[in-house]
Design a protein around this motif. Structure first.
Motif, short mmCIF file in Angstrom:
data_model
loop_
_atom_site.label_atom_id
_atom_site.label_comp_id
_atom_site.label_asym_id
_atom_site.label_seq_id
_atom_site.Cartn_x
_atom_site.Cartn_y
_atom_site.Cartn_z
N GLY A 155 0.81 -1.21 0.00
CA GLY A 155 0.00 0.00 0.00
C GLY A 155 0.84 1.25 0.00
O GLY A 155 2.07 1.19 -0.13
N LEU A 156 0.14 2.37 0.13
CA LEU A 156 0.76 3.69 0.17
C LEU A 156 0.61 4.25 1.57
O LEU A 156 -0.50 4.29 2.11
CB LEU A 156 0.09 4.60 -0.85
CG LEU A 156 0.43 6.09 -0.81
CD1 LEU A 156 1.91 6.29 -1.15
CD2 LEU A 156 -0.46 6.86 -1.78
N LEU A 157 1.72 4.67 2.15
CA LEU A 157 1.63 5.22 3.49
C LEU A 157 2.77 6.19 3.73
O LEU A 157 3.71 6.26 2.94
CB LEU A 157 1.66 4.11 4.54
CG LEU A 157 2.93 3.34 4.83
CD1 LEU A 157 2.77 2.56 6.12
CD2 LEU A 157 3.31 2.43 3.71
N GLN A 158 2.68 6.91 4.84
CA GLN A 158 3.70 7.89 5.18
C GLN A 158 4.84 7.25 5.96
O GLN A 158 4.68 6.19 6.58
CB GLN A 158 3.07 9.02 6.01
CG GLN A 158 2.12 9.90 5.22
CD GLN A 158 1.65 11.09 6.02
OE1 GLN A 158 1.52 11.03 7.24
NE2 GLN A 158 1.40 12.20 5.33
N ALA A 159 5.96 7.91 5.91
CA ALA A 159 7.12 7.44 6.67
C ALA A 159 6.77 7.30 8.14
O ALA A 159 6.04 8.11 8.70
CB ALA A 159 8.28 8.41 6.49
N GLY A 160 7.31 6.23 8.73
CA GLY A 160 7.04 5.96 10.13
C GLY A 160 5.90 4.98 10.34
O GLY A 160 5.71 4.49 11.46
N GLY A 161 5.15 4.71 9.30
CA GLY A 161 4.02 3.81 9.41
C GLY A 161 4.42 2.35 9.35
O GLY A 161 5.59 2.01 9.24
N SER A 162 3.40 1.50 9.42
CA SER A 162 3.60 0.05 9.43
C SER A 162 2.71 -0.64 8.41
O SER A 162 1.61 -0.16 8.11
CB SER A 162 3.29 -0.52 10.82
OG SER A 162 4.17 0.00 11.80
N LEU A 163 3.19 -1.74 7.91
CA LEU A 163 2.42 -2.60 7.02
C LEU A 163 2.78 -4.04 7.33
O LEU A 163 3.90 -4.33 7.78
CB LEU A 163 2.77 -2.34 5.55
CG LEU A 163 2.07 -1.24 4.77
CD1 LEU A 163 2.62 -1.17 3.36
CD2 LEU A 163 0.56 -1.43 4.76
N ARG A 164 1.85 -4.94 7.08
CA ARG A 164 2.16 -6.35 7.15
C ARG A 164 1.85 -6.99 5.80
O ARG A 164 0.72 -6.97 5.34
CB ARG A 164 1.38 -7.07 8.24
CG ARG A 164 1.86 -8.51 8.43
CD ARG A 164 1.18 -9.23 9.56
NE ARG A 164 -0.14 -9.71 9.20
CZ ARG A 164 -0.78 -10.70 9.85
NH1 ARG A 164 -0.19 -11.29 10.88
NH2 ARG A 164 -1.97 -11.06 9.48
N LEU A 165 2.87 -7.53 5.19
CA LEU A 165 2.70 -8.26 3.95
C LEU A 165 2.43 -9.73 4.27
O LEU A 165 2.97 -10.27 5.23
CB LEU A 165 3.95 -8.15 3.08
CG LEU A 165 4.44 -6.74 2.75
CD1 LEU A 165 5.63 -6.82 1.80
CD2 LEU A 165 3.33 -5.89 2.16
N SER A 166 1.61 -10.33 3.44
CA SER A 166 1.33 -11.75 3.56
C SER A 166 1.62 -12.44 2.23
O SER A 166 1.47 -11.83 1.17
CB SER A 166 -0.13 -11.99 3.95
OG SER A 166 -0.46 -11.39 5.17
N CYS A 167 1.99 -13.68 2.33
CA CYS A 167 2.23 -14.48 1.13
C CYS A 167 1.66 -15.87 1.39
O CYS A 167 2.14 -16.58 2.28
CB CYS A 167 3.72 -14.55 0.82
SG CYS A 167 4.15 -15.61 -0.57
N VAL A 168 0.64 -16.21 0.64
CA VAL A 168 -0.02 -17.50 0.81
C VAL A 168 0.45 -18.45 -0.28
O VAL A 168 0.49 -18.09 -1.46
CB VAL A 168 -1.55 -17.35 0.74
CG1 VAL A 168 -2.23 -18.69 0.95
CG2 VAL A 168 -2.03 -16.34 1.79
#
Length: 127
Positions: free
Chosen positions: A9-22
């Motif tokens: 996704g698109l987010l600002q610096a300092g943020g968090s994301l969780r990627l998944s791979c099935v």
């Protein structure tokens, strides 16, 4: 083995994301899993890897302390938790599967050790 990555996704610096791979198939637990990324104009770069059992993890220096790779073999899924994201983390992130044993643990960072690749998910971090 077929891999499907999601969570970018698109987010600002300092943020968090969780990627998944099935992963499809019943042999997921026999594969080491890796995450790589590729920014525009740059070569594909190793990010993190996890052994088939989940007992060993490996990271590129630039993400140590910020990213965490984990896996759930019961769900055929590998995750990449990304915290404190920086603009330089912007890239397409790919998951990959490879038969890499403990005797080859020094090669987790090599793309050629992975036999199967997902389609990639875009991560864009703005400043």
């Amino acid at each position: 083995v077929q891999l499907q990555a999601c969570g970018g996704g698109l987010l600002q610096a300092g943020g968090s994301l969780r990627l998944s791979c099935v992963a499809s198939g019943r042999t997921f637990s026999s594969y080491a899993m890796g995450w790589f990324r590729q920014a525009p104009g740059k070569e594909r770069e190793f990010v993190a890897a996890i052994s088939w059992s989940g007992g060993s993890t490996y990271y590129v220096d630039s993400v140590k302390g910020r990213f965490t790779i984990s896996r759930d073999n019961a769900k055929n899924t590998v995750y990449l938790q990304m915290n404190s994201l920086k603009p330089e983390d912007t890239a397409v992130y790919y998951c990959a599967a490879g038969r890499i044993g403990a005797q080859d643990r020094g090669t987790y960072f090599l793309p050629q050790r992975y036999n199967y690749w997902g389609q990639g998910t875009q991560v864009t971090v703005s400043s």
